[in-house]
Design an enzyme around this catalytic site. Sequence first.
Site, PDB file in Angstrom:
ATOM      1  N   HIS A 196      35.621  -3.712 -58.635  1.00  0.00           N
ATOM      2  CA  HIS A 196      35.086  -3.386 -59.959  1.00  0.00           C
ATOM      3  C   HIS A 196      33.625  -3.791 -59.971  1.00  0.00           C
ATOM      4  CE1 HIS A 196      34.460  -3.347 -64.303  1.00  0.00           C
ATOM      5  NE2 HIS A 196      33.844  -4.502 -64.128  1.00  0.00           N
ATOM      6  N   THR A 215      34.707   5.900 -58.714  1.00  0.00           N
ATOM      7  CA  THR A 215      35.912   5.186 -59.156  1.00  0.00           C
ATOM      8  C   THR A 215      37.149   5.654 -58.389  1.00  0.00           C
ATOM      9  OG1 THR A 215      34.969   5.005 -61.371  1.00  0.00           O
ATOM     10  CG2 THR A 215      37.334   4.626 -61.180  1.00  0.00           C
ATOM     11  N   ARG A 265      26.914  -0.146 -57.887  1.00  0.00           N
ATOM     12  CA  ARG A 265      27.738   1.047 -58.142  1.00  0.00           C
ATOM     13  C   ARG A 265      27.610   2.051 -56.995  1.00  0.00           C
ATOM     14  NH1 ARG A 265      30.128   1.052 -62.907  1.00  0.00           N
ATOM     15  NH2 ARG A 265      30.273   3.299 -63.164  1.00  0.00           N
ATOM     16  N   TYR A 304      39.692  -5.829 -69.792  1.00  0.00           N
ATOM     17  CA  TYR A 304      39.741  -4.360 -69.797  1.00  0.00           C
ATOM     18  C   TYR A 304      40.033  -3.802 -71.193  1.00  0.00           C
ATOM     19  CZ  TYR A 304      39.422  -3.839 -64.706  1.00  0.00           C
ATOM     20  OH  TYR A 304      38.989  -3.811 -63.397  1.00  0.00           O
ATOM     21  N   GLU A 360      30.548  -9.651 -68.959  1.00  0.00           N
ATOM     22  CA  GLU A 360      31.528  -9.890 -67.895  1.00  0.00           C
ATOM     23  C   GLU A 360      31.214 -11.176 -67.125  1.00  0.00           C
ATOM     24  OE1 GLU A 360      32.758  -5.188 -67.331  1.00  0.00           O
ATOM     25  OE2 GLU A 360      31.716  -6.185 -65.685  1.00  0.00           O
ATOM     26  N   ASN A 382      41.597   0.497 -56.371  1.00  0.00           N
ATOM     27  CA  ASN A 382      40.328   0.994 -55.811  1.00  0.00           C
ATOM     28  C   ASN A 382      39.380  -0.108 -55.312  1.00  0.00           C
ATOM     29  OD1 ASN A 382      39.574   0.091 -58.312  1.00  0.00           O
ATOM     30  ND2 ASN A 382      38.485   1.948 -58.922  1.00  0.00           N
ATOM     31  N   LYS A 402      39.358  -6.617 -55.894  1.00  0.00           N
ATOM     32  CA  LYS A 402      40.659  -6.501 -56.562  1.00  0.00           C
ATOM     33  C   LYS A 402      41.812  -6.902 -55.631  1.00  0.00           C
ATOM     34  CE  LYS A 402      39.118  -2.897 -59.758  1.00  0.00           C
ATOM     35  NZ  LYS A 402      39.497  -1.600 -60.403  1.00  0.00           N
TER      36      LYS A 402
HETATM   37  P1  CMP Z   1      37.345  -0.343 -62.918  1.00  0.00           P
HETATM   38  O1  CMP Z   1      35.912  -0.095 -62.632  1.00  0.00           O
HETATM   39  O2  CMP Z   1      37.875  -1.677 -62.581  1.00  0.00           O
HETATM   40  O3  CMP Z   1      37.627  -0.059 -64.476  1.00  0.00           O
HETATM   41  C1  CMP Z   1      38.884   0.359 -64.968  1.00  0.00           C
HETATM   42  C2  CMP Z   1      39.828   0.746 -63.885  1.00  0.00           C
HETATM   43  O4  CMP Z   1      40.917   1.565 -64.288  1.00  0.00           O
HETATM   44  C3  CMP Z   1      39.116   1.581 -62.842  1.00  0.00           C
HETATM   45  O5  CMP Z   1      38.223   0.754 -62.120  1.00  0.00           O
HETATM   46  C4  CMP Z   1      40.304   2.179 -62.082  1.00  0.00           C
HETATM   47  O6  CMP Z   1      40.742   1.341 -61.017  1.00  0.00           O
HETATM   48  C5  CMP Z   1      41.408   2.241 -63.127  1.00  0.00           C
HETATM   49  N1  CMP Z   1      41.764   3.608 -63.455  1.00  0.00           N
HETATM   50  C6  CMP Z   1      42.971   4.162 -63.287  1.00  0.00           C
HETATM   51  N2  CMP Z   1      42.982   5.452 -63.691  1.00  0.00           N
HETATM   52  C7  CMP Z   1      41.736   5.728 -64.126  1.00  0.00           C
HETATM   53  C8  CMP Z   1      41.100   6.890 -64.658  1.00  0.00           C
HETATM   54  N3  CMP Z   1      41.757   8.028 -64.851  1.00  0.00           N
HETATM   55  N4  CMP Z   1      39.785   6.789 -65.005  1.00  0.00           N
HETATM   56  C9  CMP Z   1      39.104   5.642 -64.840  1.00  0.00           C
HETATM   57  N5  CMP Z   1      39.657   4.525 -64.355  1.00  0.00           N
HETATM   58  C10 CMP Z   1      40.955   4.547 -63.990  1.00  0.00           C
END
Ligand code: CMP
Length: 141
Positions: free
Chosen positions: A116, A92, A86, A50, A127, A113, A10
Amino acid sequence: AIERTFSIVKPDAVAKNVIGKIYSRFEEAGLRIVASKMLQLSREQAGEFYAVHKERPFYNDLVDFMTSGPVMVQVLEGENAIAKNREVMGATNPKDAAPGTIRADFAETVDENAVHGSDAPETAKVEIDFFFPEGVCERLR
Ligand code: CMP
Protein backbone atom coordinates in the site's frame (compact mmCIF):
# COMPACT_ATOMS: atom_id res chain seq x y z
CA ALA A 1 10.38 18.86 -2.92
CA ILE A 2 11.47 16.28 -0.34
CA GLU A 3 8.34 14.51 0.88
CA ARG A 4 7.41 11.68 3.18
CA THR A 5 4.92 8.97 2.35
CA PHE A 6 3.43 6.03 4.18
CA SER A 7 3.84 2.45 2.94
CA ILE A 8 2.69 -1.03 3.99
CA VAL A 9 4.23 -4.35 2.98
CA LYS A 10 1.04 -6.43 3.14
CA PRO A 11 0.57 -9.93 4.65
CA ASP A 12 0.99 -11.72 1.28
CA ALA A 13 4.45 -10.22 0.70
CA VAL A 14 5.54 -10.80 4.32
CA ALA A 15 4.46 -14.45 3.99
CA LYS A 16 6.43 -14.74 0.73
CA ASN A 17 9.55 -13.54 2.59
CA VAL A 18 10.22 -10.62 0.22
CA ILE A 19 10.32 -7.71 2.70
CA GLY A 20 14.00 -7.11 1.89
CA LYS A 21 13.47 -7.30 -1.86
CA ILE A 22 10.66 -4.75 -1.62
CA TYR A 23 12.76 -2.46 0.62
CA SER A 24 15.51 -2.67 -2.04
CA ARG A 25 13.06 -1.43 -4.67
CA PHE A 26 12.36 1.62 -2.50
CA GLU A 27 16.07 2.27 -1.96
CA GLU A 28 16.95 1.78 -5.63
CA ALA A 29 14.31 4.42 -6.46
CA GLY A 30 16.01 6.90 -4.10
CA LEU A 31 13.48 6.51 -1.29
CA ARG A 32 14.87 6.32 2.25
CA ILE A 33 13.24 4.23 4.97
CA VAL A 34 13.04 6.70 7.88
CA ALA A 35 10.72 4.65 10.15
CA SER A 36 9.73 0.99 10.09
CA LYS A 37 8.07 -1.67 12.23
CA MET A 38 6.32 -5.03 11.97
CA LEU A 39 2.90 -5.47 13.47
CA GLN A 40 -0.27 -7.51 13.27
CA LEU A 41 -3.26 -5.26 12.60
CA SER A 42 -6.42 -5.66 14.67
CA ARG A 43 -9.76 -5.62 12.81
CA GLU A 44 -10.41 -2.27 14.43
CA GLN A 45 -7.13 -0.77 13.16
CA ALA A 46 -7.54 -2.16 9.64
CA GLY A 47 -11.16 -1.00 9.50
CA GLU A 48 -10.25 2.50 10.62
CA PHE A 49 -7.24 2.73 8.30
CA TYR A 50 -9.40 1.75 5.29
CA ALA A 51 -12.51 3.66 6.45
CA VAL A 52 -12.73 5.50 3.08
CA HIS A 53 -13.52 2.14 1.48
CA LYS A 54 -16.24 1.20 4.00
CA GLU A 55 -19.03 1.22 1.39
CA ARG A 56 -17.05 -0.63 -1.28
CA PRO A 57 -17.92 -4.28 -1.98
CA PHE A 58 -14.35 -5.41 -1.23
CA TYR A 59 -14.17 -3.78 2.24
CA ASN A 60 -14.78 -6.91 4.35
CA ASP A 61 -12.37 -9.02 2.30
CA LEU A 62 -9.81 -6.21 2.59
CA VAL A 63 -10.07 -6.15 6.40
CA ASP A 64 -9.91 -9.98 6.52
CA PHE A 65 -6.80 -9.99 4.37
CA MET A 66 -4.99 -7.13 6.13
CA THR A 67 -5.47 -8.87 9.49
CA SER A 68 -4.47 -12.33 8.19
CA GLY A 69 -0.80 -12.00 9.15
CA PRO A 70 1.89 -9.50 10.10
CA VAL A 71 2.62 -6.43 7.99
CA MET A 72 5.57 -4.03 7.80
CA VAL A 73 4.65 -0.36 8.02
CA GLN A 74 7.18 2.25 6.98
CA VAL A 75 7.72 5.91 6.21
CA LEU A 76 9.60 6.62 2.98
CA GLU A 77 11.37 9.92 2.39
CA GLY A 78 12.67 11.41 -0.85
CA GLU A 79 12.21 13.81 -3.71
CA ASN A 80 8.58 13.55 -4.81
CA ALA A 81 8.21 10.50 -2.53
CA ILE A 82 4.43 10.08 -2.83
CA ALA A 83 4.37 9.86 -6.65
CA LYS A 84 7.68 7.99 -6.79
CA ASN A 85 6.42 5.30 -4.41
CA ARG A 86 3.26 4.91 -6.50
CA GLU A 87 5.43 4.50 -9.59
CA VAL A 88 7.60 1.85 -7.92
CA MET A 89 4.50 -0.02 -6.64
CA GLY A 90 2.75 -0.15 -10.03
CA ALA A 91 -1.01 -0.21 -10.66
CA THR A 92 -3.36 -1.37 -7.85
CA ASN A 93 -4.26 -4.44 -9.91
CA PRO A 94 -1.04 -6.43 -10.54
CA LYS A 95 -2.47 -7.48 -13.92
CA ASP A 96 -2.26 -3.81 -14.99
CA ALA A 97 1.06 -3.09 -13.29
CA ALA A 98 4.01 -2.14 -15.52
CA PRO A 99 6.85 -4.67 -15.81
CA GLY A 100 9.50 -4.22 -13.13
CA THR A 101 7.12 -2.71 -10.56
CA ILE A 102 6.63 -4.28 -7.11
CA ARG A 103 3.08 -5.41 -7.82
CA ALA A 104 3.99 -6.87 -11.22
CA ASP A 105 6.85 -8.84 -9.67
CA PHE A 106 5.47 -9.88 -6.25
CA ALA A 107 1.63 -9.91 -6.48
CA GLU A 108 -1.04 -11.83 -8.38
CA THR A 109 -4.40 -10.29 -7.49
CA VAL A 110 -5.95 -6.89 -6.70
CA ASP A 111 -6.94 -8.17 -3.24
CA GLU A 112 -3.47 -9.41 -2.33
CA ASN A 113 -1.32 -6.79 -4.01
CA ALA A 114 1.84 -6.79 -1.84
CA VAL A 115 2.00 -3.08 -0.92
CA HIS A 116 0.00 0.00 0.00
CA GLY A 117 1.16 3.57 -0.56
CA SER A 118 -0.38 6.95 0.26
CA ASP A 119 -2.06 8.68 -2.67
CA ALA A 120 -1.65 12.36 -1.67
CA PRO A 121 0.17 14.61 0.84
CA GLU A 122 -2.92 14.90 3.11
CA THR A 123 -3.42 11.12 3.29
CA ALA A 124 0.33 10.57 3.78
CA LYS A 125 0.25 12.76 6.88
CA VAL A 126 -2.89 11.10 8.29
CA GLU A 127 -1.52 7.60 7.61
CA ILE A 128 1.93 8.35 9.10
CA ASP A 129 0.29 9.79 12.25
CA PHE A 130 -2.04 6.76 12.46
CA PHE A 131 0.80 4.22 12.57
CA PHE A 132 3.55 6.34 14.14
CA PRO A 133 1.72 8.45 16.76
CA GLU A 134 5.01 8.55 18.70
CA GLY A 135 6.49 10.57 15.82
CA VAL A 136 9.20 9.95 13.24
CA CYS A 137 12.84 11.15 13.33
CA GLU A 138 13.15 14.69 12.01
CA ARG A 139 16.56 14.23 10.43
CA LEU A 140 18.62 11.14 9.82
CA ARG A 141 21.44 12.86 7.98
P1 CMP B 1 -4.64 -0.27 -1.23
O1 CMP B 1 -3.80 0.74 -1.91
O2 CMP B 1 -4.10 -0.86 0.01
O3 CMP B 1 -6.08 0.37 -0.90
C1 CMP B 1 -7.26 -0.40 -0.80
C2 CMP B 1 -7.08 -1.80 -1.27
O4 CMP B 1 -8.27 -2.49 -1.60
C3 CMP B 1 -6.28 -1.83 -2.55
O5 CMP B 1 -4.93 -1.48 -2.26
C4 CMP B 1 -6.55 -3.25 -3.04
O6 CMP B 1 -5.62 -4.19 -2.51
C5 CMP B 1 -7.92 -3.57 -2.47
N1 CMP B 1 -8.92 -3.72 -3.52
C6 CMP B 1 -9.63 -4.82 -3.77
N2 CMP B 1 -10.47 -4.64 -4.81
C7 CMP B 1 -10.29 -3.37 -5.24
C8 CMP B 1 -10.85 -2.58 -6.28
N3 CMP B 1 -11.80 -3.05 -7.09
N4 CMP B 1 -10.41 -1.30 -6.41
C9 CMP B 1 -9.46 -0.80 -5.60
N5 CMP B 1 -8.91 -1.50 -4.60
C10 CMP B 1 -9.30 -2.78 -4.41
